[in-house]
Design a protein around this motif. Structure first.
Motif, PDB file in Angstrom:
ATOM      1  N   UNK A 122       0.818  -1.207   0.000  1.00 38.83           N
ATOM      2  CA  UNK A 122       0.000   0.000   0.000  1.00 38.83           C
ATOM      3  C   UNK A 122       0.856   1.264   0.000  1.00 38.83           C
ATOM      4  N   UNK A 123       1.939   1.256   0.777  1.00 39.81           N
ATOM      5  CA  UNK A 123       2.793   2.430   0.887  1.00 39.81           C
ATOM      6  C   UNK A 123       3.423   2.787  -0.450  1.00 39.81           C
ATOM      7  N   UNK A 124       3.878   1.772  -1.160  1.00 37.54           N
ATOM      8  CA  UNK A 124       4.555   2.029  -2.435  1.00 37.54           C
ATOM      9  C   UNK A 124       3.604   1.943  -3.622  1.00 37.54           C
ATOM     10  N   UNK A 125       2.329   1.665  -3.340  1.00 41.13           N
ATOM     11  CA  UNK A 125       1.283   1.647  -4.368  1.00 41.13           C
ATOM     12  C   UNK A 125       1.690   0.808  -5.580  1.00 41.13           C
ATOM     13  N   UNK A 126       2.212  -0.380  -5.305  1.00 36.39           N
ATOM     14  CA  UNK A 126       2.660  -1.262  -6.377  1.00 36.39           C
ATOM     15  C   UNK A 126       1.589  -1.538  -7.441  1.00 36.39           C
ATOM     16  N   UNK A 127       0.324  -1.803  -7.033  1.00 35.69           N
ATOM     17  CA  UNK A 127      -0.670  -2.156  -8.048  1.00 35.69           C
ATOM     18  C   UNK A 127      -0.867  -1.095  -9.127  1.00 35.69           C
ATOM     19  N   UNK A 128      -0.589   0.171  -8.819  1.00 41.19           N
ATOM     20  CA  UNK A 128      -0.760   1.238  -9.804  1.00 41.19           C
ATOM     21  C   UNK A 128       0.071   0.977 -11.062  1.00 41.19           C
ATOM     22  N   UNK A 129       1.186   0.335 -10.895  1.00 40.36           N
ATOM     23  CA  UNK A 129       2.079   0.021 -12.016  1.00 40.36           C
ATOM     24  C   UNK A 129       1.399  -0.893 -13.031  1.00 40.36           C
ATOM     25  N   UNK A 130       0.404  -1.661 -12.585  1.00 38.18           N
ATOM     26  CA  UNK A 130      -0.226  -2.665 -13.444  1.00 38.18           C
ATOM     27  C   UNK A 130      -1.662  -2.302 -13.819  1.00 38.18           C
ATOM     28  N   UNK A 131      -2.021  -1.036 -13.664  1.00 42.99           N
ATOM     29  CA  UNK A 131      -3.409  -0.606 -13.899  1.00 42.99           C
ATOM     30  C   UNK A 131      -3.857  -0.862 -15.330  1.00 42.99           C
ATOM     31  N   UNK A 132      -2.931  -0.834 -16.282  1.00 40.19           N
ATOM     32  CA  UNK A 132      -3.298  -0.970 -17.693  1.00 40.19           C
ATOM     33  C   UNK A 132      -3.425  -2.421 -18.150  1.00 40.19           C
ATOM     34  N   UNK A 133      -3.204  -3.372 -17.245  1.00 46.27           N
ATOM     35  CA  UNK A 133      -3.270  -4.773 -17.665  1.00 46.27           C
ATOM     36  C   UNK A 133      -4.700  -5.216 -17.939  1.00 46.27           C
ATOM     37  N   UNK A 134      -5.678  -4.452 -17.433  1.00 44.49           N
ATOM     38  CA  UNK A 134      -7.072  -4.764 -17.700  1.00 44.49           C
ATOM     39  C   UNK A 134      -7.638  -5.895 -16.873  1.00 44.49           C
TER      40      UNK A 134
END
Length: 300
Positions: free
Chosen positions: A260-272
């Motif tokens: 959550x702190x590093x917001x890792x999932x944001x990196x994969x937002x475009x994977x659909x």
């Protein structure tokens, strides 16, 4: 060097038809499965994809998609060389190298790359003409799965039959998007292993996850870079993307906090795909998973 797809569609069309009939699938599906399992070799660039003729002809003869390249036994010498050069399982593919670094005598090699290339564990996948650098990677599913099966006993010292059964059930859990059951299964399986070595650092568990998830046929990667750090493990199935953070002798809460702190999932937002945060803590005393937490992100 091998068999091209043009040759498959012309001279081997009848063989594909017979294989399709035996497996009760369409010729198009047969070609896709043959391509995924035995295609993908290149020995220059540019080059058409080349199928491994040994594996391909055995598949036609047996009427099934077998693992023929590794059928003759465990690649003991390769495993010793991986250990000698300090190469982790996740580092076998995904290499960039100049031609003199991989098309070179293995007797004088200063890295394992020439051995991997010349024995067929990696092959040419791309070329940057400006830099004169080649991209090298594992050619296909048969090589990847066979290699990982050979490496797994070095991370999970348990009888092969028991391991294969666990991987099969684990594959079903993942296909059903049931990561909770998958982790519970892994926890139970790892807790039954009588002896564990090299288990007091996170990298051991990271590589173990990489090997196991590779055996499932899903895309998996480790140390995936994001703008704010690196994700320990990323697993992508047909329906879900799992972003995993692994901790050793800490808590699943701390692992989730880092995601959550590093917001890792944001990196994969475009994977659909829906993204699931997977926070895991390993217990080095028990040599298994201690606890875990899951959070799903359906929308961005």
């Amino acid at each position: 060097c091998g068999i091209t797809e043009d040759e498959m569609l012309t001279q081997m069309k009848e063989d594909m038809g017979m294989l399709a009939a035996k497996l009760n699938i369409s010729p198009e599906e047969v070609l896709l499965k043959l391509k995924g399992n035995y295609d993908g070799y290149h020995f220059t660039y540019p080059s058409p994809d080349l199928y491994n003729p040994f594996s391909l002809l055995n598949a036609f003869a047996d009427g099934k998609f077998g693992s023929y390249w590794f059928g003759s036994g465990t690649p003991t010498y390769l495993i010793k060389m991986l250990e000698k050069f300090g190469v982790e399982p996740s580092e076998v593919g995904g290499k960039t190298a100049a031609v003199e670094d991989f098309d070179a005598p293995t007797e004088t090699m200063s890295s394992i790359t020439p051995l991997l290339y010349q024995s067929g564990y990696i092959t040419i996948k791309g070329y940057d003409s400006e830099l004169g650098l080649y991209t090298l990677d594992i050619p296909n599913k048969e090589v990847r799965v066979g290699l990982m099966r050979s490496l797994l006993p070095y991370y999970v010292s348990t009888p092969t039959e028991k391991t294969n059964t666990m991987v099969a059930y684990l594959s079903r859990d993942i296909r059903n998007d049931d990561m909770d059951s998958a982790l519970r299964r892994l926890q139970t399986f790892l807790s039954t292993i009588p002896y564990c070595d090299n288990t007091r650092y996170e990298g051991h568990y990271q590589q173990m996850f990489y090997i196991i998830f590779s055996l499932l046929g899903s895309f998996v990667d480790v140390e995936v870079r994001t703008p704010r750090g690196r994700v320990d493990v990323v697993l992508r199935t047909k329906t879900t993307l799992y972003v995993m953070e692994l901790k050793l002798d800490k808590t699943a809460g701390e692992a989730l906090e880092q995601i959550n702190l590093k917001n890792y999932p944001e990196r994969f937002a475009l994977c659909g795909l829906p993204v699931v945060k997977v926070a895991i803590n390993f217990d080095s005393e028990r040599c298994t998973i201690g606890e875990w937490k899951l959070q799903t992100i359906d929308k961005w």
